[in-house]
Design an enzyme around this catalytic site. Structure first.
Site, mmCIF file in Angstrom:
data_model
loop_
_atom_site.group_PDB
_atom_site.id
_atom_site.type_symbol
_atom_site.label_atom_id
_atom_site.label_comp_id
_atom_site.label_asym_id
_atom_site.label_seq_id
_atom_site.Cartn_x
_atom_site.Cartn_y
_atom_site.Cartn_z
ATOM 1 N N GLY A 1 0.811 -1.201 0.000
ATOM 2 C CA GLY A 1 0.000 0.000 0.000
ATOM 3 C C GLY A 1 0.849 1.257 0.000
ATOM 4 O O GLY A 1 1.824 1.346 0.730
ATOM 5 N N THR A 2 0.449 2.231 -0.797
ATOM 6 C CA THR A 2 1.273 3.415 -0.998
ATOM 7 C C THR A 2 0.405 4.660 -1.136
ATOM 8 O O THR A 2 -0.787 4.575 -1.404
ATOM 9 C CB THR A 2 2.106 3.280 -2.290
ATOM 10 O OG1 THR A 2 1.247 2.836 -3.339
ATOM 11 C CG2 THR A 2 3.215 2.275 -2.126
ATOM 12 N N THR A 3 1.038 5.816 -0.980
ATOM 13 C CA THR A 3 0.393 7.072 -1.309
ATOM 14 C C THR A 3 1.417 7.972 -1.976
ATOM 15 O O THR A 3 2.630 7.758 -1.826
ATOM 16 C CB THR A 3 -0.217 7.748 -0.069
ATOM 17 O OG1 THR A 3 -1.083 8.822 -0.488
ATOM 18 C CG2 THR A 3 0.842 8.292 0.867
ATOM 19 N N GLY B 1 0.116 5.501 -6.037
ATOM 20 C CA GLY B 1 0.030 4.338 -5.188
ATOM 21 C C GLY B 1 -0.608 3.216 -5.986
ATOM 22 O O GLY B 1 -1.019 3.410 -7.128
ATOM 23 N N GLY B 2 -0.686 2.029 -5.386
ATOM 24 C CA GLY B 2 -1.410 0.970 -6.069
ATOM 25 C C GLY B 2 -0.655 -0.308 -6.304
ATOM 26 O O GLY B 2 -0.982 -1.059 -7.226
#
Length: 524
Positions: free
Chosen positions: A338-340, A418-419
Site C-alpha cells: 500500500g502506498t500514497t 500508489g497501487g
C-alpha cells in the site's frame, strides 16, 4: 493581482493543505512536500508512517533531477535468539480475501524520518519545526475519517487491532470495540508529541536515541530482527534517475534497484513502435496494444530485481538489453504494498514527486510514540524459498515510481501513484495520455484505465463497448469494474507550463489537487 505560488496534488485534503500552507508562507516545493509527508503520516495512517519508507524525485530549478531513496533496508542479520514474531492475517476486500504477514519479525529498517531530514538539509528553506506544524495540529485536533479511509481501515482491521497499543491508538471514539469509522475523529496525541520531539532533537532521536532503543528493545523482547546497529547505520541513497526519451518528451523516474521505473521505461519503449495518436484512445487496437505491453512487463516483473549502477539506464533502450532483461533480475528483495503519492511544483520551477509506503503496518507501535511499524519483510514475493530468507543488509526494491515528465513544449509534470503492482500501468497510461493523445492533466488522470496481471484483463468503465468486444478473443478472462476504483492506482499529478499551473488529484484514491495563489487563495 495575486501571484501563483505553485500546485499540489496528494491523497488527502489535509495532506494538500499542509503543502499549500507552506507554499503560501514562501516555502519552496521541497519544504511543501516534506510538510505534506509529515501530515500524510497522521491523516493517511495505513498508507504512510514515520516507520515506513519511500522515494522522492526532485528537480531543483536549473539543476539535474535527483532521486532520494529512503526506502526500507533488510536487517544486517537474520539471526535471532528467539523464534520470529511473524503470523498471517486475512484482509477482507469484499469479493476476495488476501493473506498478509505481520508481527515484529516483519519489520524492515525504516527510512522515512532520515529521508525527510536529509531532504530538508539539502533542499529546504524553512525550519523543520515549521514543516511539522500542520501534522502536529492534525494529530492533536484530530482528523475526520472519510468513506475511503474507513473502508481501508475495515479491510486491514486485523492489523490495526492486533496489539493493545494499536487498538488504543486507532479505536473509535464512540465505539470502543471498533476501529475509527467514517465521519469519526482520530486523535493521535502521542504522535503529535513525537513529531515535536523530532523537530527539536533531529533524526538522531529516531536512529540513535530513545526511539532507536525502543525499537531494539521491542524486537529483542518480542521476536523481531532489528537492532540499534541497523538503525544507526541506515543512510539515504542519492541516485541518478532513470532517463528515457519517449517521442517528444523526456521521462525521469525511479532507477534500479526499484523495479517500477524500469518496467515503465520498458513499456514505453514497446509502445513507441506504434503511432497511438493515429490509432485513437480507447480503440480496440489501442487497448489490445496496451494489454500486450502489460503482459510482457508483467512477465518481466515476476523475476524483477535489477542490479543498480550508473551505466544501466543508458543500455535500457538497446535491443540486446531488452531481449535479455529477464537474465538481469535476480538479487534484490521486492516489496509491493500500500502506498500514497504527493506531487508539488512551485513558481521558481522546483518540482518534487514523492511516493511512500508502510506496507500495511505490522500491528505493533513503537511504545509511547504513536508510530506504527512497517511489515515489509512479510512479503511472499521476496521469499520464494520461504519467509525469513531475505538477503541481509540490502535496500529493498519497490514498484514505487515517482516521476518527472518534460514535454516537448517545455511543460513540466510531476506525477506518481500508489497501487502496488498497478503503479507501473497507472503511470504508463497517464504518461501516454499526456504525450500521445495531448490530453490535459485532468483528462489524462480521469480517463479510464486497464490493467493486465496473472491472466486477467481488468477494465474500468468508460471505454466504448464495441471496442471492448474485439478484445474478447485474445483476453477471454476479463474483469469489468462498475466504477473508477483505487485498484487502478492514484496518479496525483501537477503541471507547470511556465505560465499556468495544474494540480490534479486522482479521484480513485480520494485525491485532491490545488493551485496555490497569494492572499490565501486556493483554486481546486
Amino acid at each position: 493581482m495575486s501571484v501563483t505560488k505553485g500546485a499540489v496534488a496528494a491523497g488527502h485534503p489535509l495532506t494538500v493543505a499542509a503543502a499549500e500552507e507552506i507554499l503560501q508562507e514562501g516555502g519552496n516545493a521541497f519544504d511543501a512536500i516534506v510538510a505534506a509527508h509529515f501530515c500524510a503520516c497522521v491523516v493517511e495512517p495505513v498508507l504512510a508512517s514515520l516507520a515506513g519508507g519511500g522515494y522522492m524525485l526532485a528537480q531543483k530549478a536549473g539543476a539535474d533531477p535527483l532521486v532520494y531513496d529512503f526506502f526500507v533496508q533488510t536487517p544486517r542479520s537474520r539471526k535471532s535468539t528467539v523464534s520470529p514474531d511473524f503470523f498471517p492475517i486475512h484482509a477482507d476486500f469484499g469479493t476476495v480475501s488476501q493473506e498478509f504477514h505481520i508481527g515484529l519479525g516483519a519489520i524492515a529498517v525504516p527510512g522515512s524520518v532520515r529521508g525527510m531530514f536529509d531532504i530538508h538539509r539539502d533542499l529546504c528553506t524553512l525550519p523543520i519545526s515549521r514543516l511539522v506544524e500542520p501534522a502536529i495540529k492534525a494529530a492533536r485536533e484530530g482528523v475526520q475519517f472519510s468513506h475511503l479511509q474507513a473502508k481501508i481501515f475495515d479491510i486491514v482491521s486485523p492489523i490495526y487491532s492486533a496489539t493493545p497499543e494499536a487498538r488504543q491508538t486507532y479505536s473509535s471514539p464512540v465505539r470502543p470495540d471498533s476501529l475509527v469509522g467514517e465521519h469519526e475523529l482520530l486523535k493521535q496525541p502521542a504522535l503529535a508529541d513525537t513529531l515535536d520531539d523530532l523537530a527539536s532533537e533531529g533524526d538522531k532521536l529516531f536512529y540513535e536515541g530513545e526511539i532507536a532503543r525502543k525499537i531494539e528493545q521491542l524486537c529483542a523482547d518480542g521476536g523481531g530482527y532489528l537492532t540499534w546497529g541497523d538503525l544507526h547505520r541506515y543512510q539515504v541513497i542519492r541516485r541518478e534517475p532513470l532517463q528515457l526519451s519517449y517521442r517528444h518528451a523526456q521521462l525521469f523516474t525511479n532507477p534500479p534497484p526499484a523495479s517500477g521505473g524500469i518496467l515503465i521505461a520498458m513499456a514505453l519503449k514497446l509502445l513507441e513502435q506504434q503511432d497511438l495518436s493515429a490509432i485513437g484512445f480507447g480503440s480496440h487496437q489501442h487497448l489490445d496494444l496496451l494489454a500486450a505491453v502489460m503482459a510482457v512487463t508483467q512477465q518481466a516483473r515476476l523475476d524483477m530485481t535489477l542490479e543498480g549502477g550508473s551505466g544501466l539506464a543508458e543500455h535500457l533502450l538497446e535491443e540486446h538489453y531488452l531481449n535479455q532483461y529477464r537474465q538481469q533480475v535476480a538479487d534484490h528483495a521486492r516489496c509491493l504494498r500500500g502506498t500514497t503519492h504527493i506531487s508539488v511544483v512551485d513558481a521558481a520551477g522546483n518540482a518534487a514527486a514523492m511516493t511512500v509506503s508502510n506496507g500495511e503496518g505490522c500491528g505493533y507501535m513503537i511504545p509511547g510514540t504513536g508510530i506504527m511499524l512497517n511489515n515489509m519483510l512479510g512479503e511472499e514475493d521476496i521469499n520464494p524459498e520461504g519467509f525469513h530468507r531475505w538477503p541481509e543488509n540490502q535496500r529493498m526494491t519497490s514498484m514505487m515510481s515517482p516521476s518527472l515528465l518534460q514535454l516537448g513544449n517545455g511543460t513540466s509534470v510531476a506525477l506518481g501513484s500508489g497501487g502496488s503492482n498497478r503503479i507501473r500501468t497507472a503511470i504508463l497510461q497517464v504518461v501516454s495520455n499526456l504525450v500521445d493523445f495531448g490530453m490535459s492533466p485532468e483528462q489524462a488522470v480521469s480517463a479510464p484505465r486497464i490493467h493486465y496481471e496473472n491472466g486477467v484483463l481488468n477494465i474500468e468503465p468508460g471505454f466504448d463497448v464495441g471496442q471492448l468486444d474485439g478484445l474478447k478473443a485474445d483476453y477471454d478472462n476479463q474483469q469489468h469494474w462498475e466504477q473508477l476504483n483505487l485498484y487502478f492506482g492514484g496518479v496525483h499529478t501537477v503541471e507547470f507550463d511556465g505560465h499556468r499551473f495544474h494540480g490534479v488529484g486522482d479521484p480513485r484514491r480520494g485525491g485532491v489537487g490545488a493551485v496555490v495563489t497569494g492572499d490565501n487563495q486556493i483554486e481546486r
